[in-house]
Design an enzyme around this catalytic site. Structure first.
Site, mmCIF file in Angstrom:
data_model
loop_
_atom_site.group_PDB
_atom_site.id
_atom_site.type_symbol
_atom_site.label_atom_id
_atom_site.label_comp_id
_atom_site.label_asym_id
_atom_site.label_seq_id
_atom_site.Cartn_x
_atom_site.Cartn_y
_atom_site.Cartn_z
ATOM 1 N N ASP A 187 0.831 -1.203 0.000
ATOM 2 C CA ASP A 187 0.000 0.000 0.000
ATOM 3 C C ASP A 187 0.869 1.258 0.000
ATOM 4 O O ASP A 187 2.005 1.252 0.469
ATOM 5 C CB ASP A 187 -0.965 0.014 1.182
ATOM 6 C CG ASP A 187 -0.268 -0.056 2.538
ATOM 7 O OD1 ASP A 187 0.725 -0.796 2.661
ATOM 8 O OD2 ASP A 187 -0.718 0.624 3.484
ATOM 9 N N GLU A 222 11.900 -0.675 4.273
ATOM 10 C CA GLU A 222 11.633 0.751 4.442
ATOM 11 C C GLU A 222 12.802 1.573 3.893
ATOM 12 O O GLU A 222 13.968 1.170 3.998
ATOM 13 C CB GLU A 222 11.426 1.093 5.915
ATOM 14 C CG GLU A 222 10.127 0.576 6.499
ATOM 15 C CD GLU A 222 8.899 1.233 5.888
ATOM 16 O OE1 GLU A 222 9.032 2.322 5.306
ATOM 17 O OE2 GLU A 222 7.807 0.652 5.996
ATOM 18 N N GLU A 226 0.093 -0.935 5.955
ATOM 19 C CA GLU A 226 1.171 -0.308 6.732
ATOM 20 C C GLU A 226 0.983 1.189 6.819
ATOM 21 O O GLU A 226 1.251 1.801 7.853
ATOM 22 C CB GLU A 226 2.527 -0.632 6.099
ATOM 23 C CG GLU A 226 3.723 -0.379 7.033
ATOM 24 C CD GLU A 226 4.262 1.041 6.962
ATOM 25 O OE1 GLU A 226 5.102 1.397 7.803
ATOM 26 O OE2 GLU A 226 3.860 1.810 6.064
ATOM 27 N N GLU A 227 0.507 1.793 5.750
ATOM 28 C CA GLU A 227 0.353 3.245 5.720
ATOM 29 C C GLU A 227 -0.937 3.708 6.390
ATOM 30 O O GLU A 227 -1.126 4.904 6.604
ATOM 31 C CB GLU A 227 0.376 3.755 4.272
ATOM 32 C CG GLU A 227 1.661 3.461 3.504
ATOM 33 C CD GLU A 227 2.848 4.261 4.002
ATOM 34 O OE1 GLU A 227 2.724 4.950 5.036
ATOM 35 O OE2 GLU A 227 3.908 4.201 3.359
#
Length: 388
Positions: A80, A175, A146-147
């Site tokens: 995402d 990341e 995750e976002e």
């Protein structure tokens, strides 16, 4: 501006395919399906784990000659991306995945973190082909949450893995950890994040008759000033001291002649391993009680701090970066949180390794295209160092 071309490297070609899928959180938009196809072709056992409207998968590969008790190296990441913001502000459409005249791969997710996902897949493809009898297991833990709230993604998958006692020794999270040059920094830990919404209650009244009211702004002012000035801990060799920031204050009815009856304040701790949640909450309560306030706090723990001290994983990653780039990387715990905070609860050594983070979440997100090929080599060399 150069459109997609058949001369793109395998990593760049896959990165472009992923970027062209507008997977704004919590949507995946087929990104995981694309990754799963590649992994299954390598012989990975893939287990989709959709939860709460979020797409996740767990995949593992073990060579025929590997012992069942061998080490497990996991690659973790998210498909995402954050919303684009106004499309008119972008120099080029955010999901076109184009490489510009300066050699930058442009598009939402180029740095955070579809470039890393592509590098992981291609590195593992190369490694499994060249090292068919590798030690241990290779795993992937991928989410599309995750976002966003991050409740039905990595956190939920980790709980399922924990319940069935899955082993997970080392984890590389993709990341974007680099600051100026690829590999110049990796993240070997993150601070914890503890949020709070404070309510201070007073008594509403007319500003001309303050003796008949209690102004929560006046009552809370000294306490909030002391809260902001408090020294929470000294930090340690891995973490800076715990910090607190007040991010929002709200009171008032909208009328200029009314003393409000209530004040709300939002604040956040970014805390080191030198402080605990219980200790921070206790000290805050003591402070507000000392000031005689009528108060209430709703707490929200986003993640505990974690640290991977120098050892097998961090050493292998640092050696790989030096082999590929000639650079000595710096291990840091700076920045916000990541899904590494959930994976670390399994007792896993976690290191974040990814591209330069200068444009993440920005308009015109981009990354040097050649850096993704370098990142692929770093991931591959780490696999060699740990499992060959």
């Amino acid at each position: 501006m150069t459109a997609l071309a058949p001369t793109l490297s395998p990593t760049l070609a896959l990165a472009c395919e992923l970027i062209r899928r507008p997977s704004v959180t919590p949507l995946d938009d087929g990104c995981q399906e694309l990754m799963i196809e590649r992994l299954q072709a390598l012989g990975f056992a893939v287990e989709p784990m959709p939860m709460g409207g979020v797409e996740n998968f767990w995949a593992t590969h073990q060579s025929a000659s590997a012992a069942d008790d061998g080490p497990v190296l996991c690659f973790a990441g998210h498909t995402d991306v954050v919303p684009t913001g106004p499309l008119s502000a972008w120099q080029h459409p955010p999901f076109d995945a184009l490489i510009d005249a300066q050699g930058m791969l442009c598009g939402r997710g180029a740095a955070d973190m579809k470039g890393s996902l592509a590098a992981m897949i291609v590195a593992v493809e190369r490694f499994v082909v060249l090292h068919p009898d590798h030690k241990g297991r290779i795993a992937f833990l991928i989410t599309s949450d995750e976002e966003g709230p991050a409740q039905h993604g990595t956190k939920a998958v980790v709980e399922r893995l924990r319940a069935r006692s899955e082993r997970l020794d080392w984890c590389i999270v993709g990341e974007p950890s680099s600051t100026a040059l690829i590999g110049d920094m990796v993240k070997n830990g993150r601070r914890g994040s503890l949020g709070a919404t404070l309510t201070v209650r007073g008594v509403q009244g007319h500003v001309a008759y303050p003796q008949l009211a209690k102004n929560p702004i006046h009552l809370a002012a000294a306490a909030l000033a002391e809260l902001a000035a408090e020294h929470w801990d000294h930090g340690n060799a891995f973490f800076p001291p715990t910090s607190l920031q007040i991010s929002n204050l709200n009171a008032g009815t909208g009328a200029t002649n009314v003393i409000p009856g209530e004040l709300t304040a939002v604040f956040n701790f970014r805390f080191s391993t030198e402080s605990t949640v219980d200790d921070l909450q206790r000290r805050v309560a003591q402070l507000f009680d000392k000031h005689g306030l009528d108060w209430h706090i709703d707490w929200a723990l986003s993640g505990l701090p974690f640290i991977t001290e120098p050892g097998i994983l961090l050493d292998a990653v640092a050696a790989s970066i030096h082999t590929i780039t000639g650079r000595d990387t710096v291990a840091s715990t700076s920045g916000g949180t990541s899904d590494g905070r959930f994976i670390a609860t399994l007792g896993t050594q976690v290191v974040e390794v990814g591209p330069v983070n200068a444009t993440i979440h920005q308009i015109d997100e981009r990354v040097l295209a050649s850096d993704l090929d370098v990142l692929t080599d770093i991931y591959y060399q780490t696999l060699v160092n740990l499992l060959a």
